[in-house]
Design an enzyme around this catalytic site. Sequence first.
Site, PDB file in Angstrom:
ATOM      1  CG  HIS A 101      84.095  50.921  53.898  1.00 41.69           C
ATOM      2  ND1 HIS A 101      84.444  52.054  54.596  1.00 41.69           N
ATOM      3  CD2 HIS A 101      83.542  51.352  52.739  1.00 41.69           C
ATOM      4  CE1 HIS A 101      84.112  53.121  53.900  1.00 41.69           C
ATOM      5  NE2 HIS A 101      83.564  52.730  52.749  1.00 41.69           N
TER       6      HIS A 101
ATOM      7  CG  ASN B  62      87.187  59.347  49.725  1.00 45.74           C
ATOM      8  OD1 ASN B  62      88.060  58.745  49.083  1.00 45.74           O
ATOM      9  ND2 ASN B  62      86.045  58.780  50.033  1.00 45.74           N
TER      10      ASN B  62
ATOM     11  CG  HIS C 169      79.590  61.808  45.358  1.00 46.76           C
ATOM     12  ND1 HIS C 169      79.973  60.528  45.676  1.00 46.76           N
ATOM     13  CD2 HIS C 169      78.294  61.908  45.734  1.00 46.76           C
ATOM     14  CE1 HIS C 169      78.955  59.890  46.236  1.00 46.76           C
ATOM     15  NE2 HIS C 169      77.918  60.707  46.280  1.00 46.76           N
TER      16      HIS C 169
ATOM     17  CB  ALA D  96      78.356  54.359  51.722  1.00 50.23           C
TER      18      ALA D  96
ATOM     19  CG  HIS E 294      87.319  55.174  46.987  1.00 53.66           C
ATOM     20  ND1 HIS E 294      87.252  56.460  47.472  1.00 53.66           N
ATOM     21  CD2 HIS E 294      86.280  55.052  46.110  1.00 53.66           C
ATOM     22  CE1 HIS E 294      86.208  57.080  46.936  1.00 53.66           C
ATOM     23  NE2 HIS E 294      85.608  56.250  46.100  1.00 53.66           N
ATOM     24  CG  LEU E 295      94.255  52.500  45.589  1.00 54.17           C
ATOM     25  CD1 LEU E 295      95.608  52.870  45.009  1.00 54.17           C
ATOM     26  CD2 LEU E 295      94.030  50.986  45.493  1.00 54.17           C
ATOM     27  NE  ARG E 296      88.454  53.019  51.707  1.00 57.64           N
ATOM     28  CZ  ARG E 296      87.437  53.730  51.285  1.00 57.64           C
ATOM     29  NH1 ARG E 296      87.585  54.990  50.919  1.00 57.64           N
ATOM     30  NH2 ARG E 296      86.240  53.203  51.194  1.00 57.64           N
TER      31      ARG E 296
ATOM     32  CG  HIS F 236      80.076  57.044  41.683  1.00 60.32           C
ATOM     33  ND1 HIS F 236      79.226  58.102  41.860  1.00 60.32           N
ATOM     34  CD2 HIS F 236      81.089  57.242  42.559  1.00 60.32           C
ATOM     35  CE1 HIS F 236      79.701  58.898  42.797  1.00 60.32           C
ATOM     36  NE2 HIS F 236      80.846  58.396  43.230  1.00 60.32           N
TER      37      HIS F 236
ATOM     38  CE  LYS G 178      84.371  62.483  43.424  1.00 56.72           C
ATOM     39  NZ  LYS G 178      84.396  61.079  43.760  1.00 56.72           N
TER      40      LYS G 178
ATOM     41  CG  LEU H  55      76.145  56.678  49.772  1.00 61.03           C
ATOM     42  CD1 LEU H  55      76.637  57.585  50.872  1.00 61.03           C
ATOM     43  CD2 LEU H  55      74.665  56.929  49.484  1.00 61.03           C
TER      44      LEU H  55
HETATM   45  C1  NCD Z   1      83.123  55.691  48.700  1.00 62.36           C
HETATM   46  C2  NCD Z   1      84.113  55.461  49.846  1.00 62.36           C
HETATM   47  O1  NCD Z   1      83.896  54.546  50.651  1.00 62.36           O
HETATM   48  O2  NCD Z   1      85.136  56.158  49.901  1.00 62.36           O
HETATM   49  N1  NCD Z   1      81.898  55.024  49.025  1.00 62.36           N
HETATM   50  C3  NCD Z   1      80.941  54.654  48.165  1.00 62.36           C
HETATM   51  O3  NCD Z   1      79.891  54.206  48.624  1.00 62.36           O
HETATM   52  N2  NCD Z   1      81.084  54.720  46.864  1.00 62.36           N
HETATM   53  C4  NCD Z   1      82.946  57.154  48.444  1.00 62.36           C
HETATM   54  C5  NCD Z   1      82.186  57.470  47.178  1.00 62.36           C
HETATM   55  O4  NCD Z   1      82.705  57.298  46.073  1.00 62.36           O
HETATM   56  O5  NCD Z   1      81.012  57.863  47.279  1.00 62.36           O
HETATM   57 ZN    ZN Z   2      84.086  56.730  44.861  1.00 67.18          ZN
END
Ligand code: NCD
Ligand code: ZN
Length: 359
Positions: A257, A47, A142, A269, A21-23, A180, A105, A225
């Site tokens: 985050h 996401n 997921h 999460a 996740h790079l945002r 994961h 995804k 998660l």
């Molecule tokens: C991920 C997120 O923050 O985008 N969070 C995480 O707890 N892993 C989303 C995900 O991969 O479940």
């Molecule tokens: Zn993820």
Amino acid sequence: MPFESNLKQIAIRRPDDWHLHLRDGDILKGVVGHTSRVFGRAVIMPNLMPPITSVDAAIQYRERIIAAVPAADSFTPLMTAYLTDDFSPNELERGYKEGVFFAAKLYPANSTTNASEGVTDLNAIDSLLETMESIRMPLLIHGEVVDPSVDIFDREAVFIDRHLIPLLKKFPDLRVVLEHITTEHAVQFVESSSANIAATITPHHLHINRNAMFLGGLRSDFYCLPVAKRERHRLALRRAAISGEPCFFLGTDSAPHLRSSKESSCGCAGIFNAPFALESYAEAFDQEGMLDRLQAFASEFGALFYGLPFNKSSITLVRDSHIVPNILEVSGQNQSVERLVPFHAGDSLRWRVFYHENN
Ligand code: NCD
Ligand code: ZN
């Protein structure tokens, strides 16, 4: 007893991160360099808010990522489509054939961060899955049920039994990565499945069990998660990672985050492990006396599964104990300073990625 090697340094083929996740925006600029410094390619999770649901959105996001990569790094982002109930099979196929979507995804709706627009009923996306099966497009899952009557620690295992097994019966040639994984059940499921099925394993699930979230108080830095499970599951994941079985490969799930969003009455999460991700895997493999299996797990099995060439350059891990900083700062909107807590904050790690060289 685990054996720990006395090696001073190891060189491995440059690795890839098959789940990242790079945002977007300022945070993207602050985090991408931690990955591109070490990893040659990464599968970028879609996401965002709003999620990546069109070919155009993926092209534009890819451009923003490339623009944010430090000039010295060569790094390829591999983009994914965020499946929704009404995602069009034509758009998906076009994106895949044009080399924009590397994979799609599947987030069960509301299963995790920014998953509110995910799929509400797996049976309703048969035409998408049929298309993906026929064009050999990978489906990244997921794998957790969202049924509130299912205990949070059982949601992955129940997803496998209730949804994934029937789905694979319906689409036996579909290529699936169970992302994961966190349980012994998932390990056994993947290793007993066909070569179409693989799984990524994060560094944090190799290091922590569920107690980490409650160590001396409520520790949101260890909340992600799927949540970490009991110790026996962590040990099963370690066995899978070091097994030398090509169905298990590296995917950090680094999920930054801001500290302020983690430390709230409803903390987000996600664990931000990108700054020391390879060091973290190396630590786990070293503790198991299996450093010689790190290269295959980190740099080969994912590429083999996805049918991509191996990276040509190499990186060197040097044995050099260091303490992971408690906080990393990135610049946010209007020059503000934002704080992120890296995984392993305050811990001593014994390996450091020293450099990578282009051969
Ligand atoms: C991920 C997120 O923050 O985008 N969070 C995480 O707890 N892993 C989303 C995900 O991969 O479940
Ligand atoms: Zn993820």
